[in-house]
Design a protein around this motif. Sequence first.
Motif, PDB file in Angstrom:
ATOM      1  N   ARG A 162       0.849  -1.189   0.000  1.00  0.00           N
ATOM      2  CA  ARG A 162       0.000   0.000   0.000  1.00  0.00           C
ATOM      3  C   ARG A 162       0.882   1.235   0.000  1.00  0.00           C
ATOM      4  NH1 ARG A 162      -3.503   0.073   5.028  1.00  0.00           N
ATOM      5  NH2 ARG A 162      -1.554  -0.614   5.892  1.00  0.00           N
ATOM      6  N   VAL A 163       0.481   2.243  -0.711  1.00  0.00           N
ATOM      7  CA  VAL A 163       1.160   3.526  -0.695  1.00  0.00           C
ATOM      8  C   VAL A 163       0.414   4.408   0.287  1.00  0.00           C
ATOM      9  CG1 VAL A 163       1.835   5.529  -2.060  1.00  0.00           C
ATOM     10  CG2 VAL A 163       1.896   3.245  -3.071  1.00  0.00           C
ATOM     11  N   VAL A 164       1.131   4.865   1.305  1.00  0.00           N
ATOM     12  CA  VAL A 164       0.508   5.720   2.315  1.00  0.00           C
ATOM     13  C   VAL A 164       1.177   7.083   2.286  1.00  0.00           C
ATOM     14  CG1 VAL A 164      -0.152   3.830   3.821  1.00  0.00           C
ATOM     15  CG2 VAL A 164       2.064   4.888   4.116  1.00  0.00           C
ATOM     16  N   LYS A 165       0.417   8.091   2.632  1.00  0.00           N
ATOM     17  CA  LYS A 165       0.958   9.439   2.693  1.00  0.00           C
ATOM     18  C   LYS A 165       1.285   9.744   4.153  1.00  0.00           C
ATOM     19  CE  LYS A 165       0.386  13.978   0.974  1.00  0.00           C
ATOM     20  NZ  LYS A 165       0.224  14.551  -0.316  1.00  0.00           N
ATOM     21  N   LEU A 166       2.553  10.072   4.411  1.00  0.00           N
ATOM     22  CA  LEU A 166       2.995  10.353   5.766  1.00  0.00           C
ATOM     23  C   LEU A 166       2.791  11.823   6.097  1.00  0.00           C
ATOM     24  CD1 LEU A 166       6.340   8.355   5.821  1.00  0.00           C
ATOM     25  CD2 LEU A 166       4.156   7.680   6.776  1.00  0.00           C
ATOM     26  N   PRO A 167       2.533  12.113   7.372  1.00  0.00           N
ATOM     27  CA  PRO A 167       2.437  13.523   7.758  1.00  0.00           C
ATOM     28  C   PRO A 167       3.817  14.171   7.684  1.00  0.00           C
ATOM     29  CG  PRO A 167       2.288  12.116   9.683  1.00  0.00           C
ATOM     30  CD  PRO A 167       2.284  11.215   8.492  1.00  0.00           C
TER      31      PRO A 167
END
Length: 74
Positions: free
Chosen positions: A32-37
Amino acid sequence: MAWLRRKAERLRPLDEAAAYARCHGDRDESVRVVKLPPRRVRYDSLLATGEEIRRGLESRIDARDGDTEPVPTP
């Protein structure tokens, strides 16, 4: 002996997506590609400026005992 020399096969040029897929393979459902803060700021300000460090060094040198002789270097 001309039959020993084979002309090298030329491969078609790859675009970036095809080259990435060839090197890393296709993604499956387990990836999964997640967007980090955004990262938090480490320091609000610098701990000391160069001038403060220089003044502290000078004060430590001035505070030394004057009767000790420096160690000669070989």
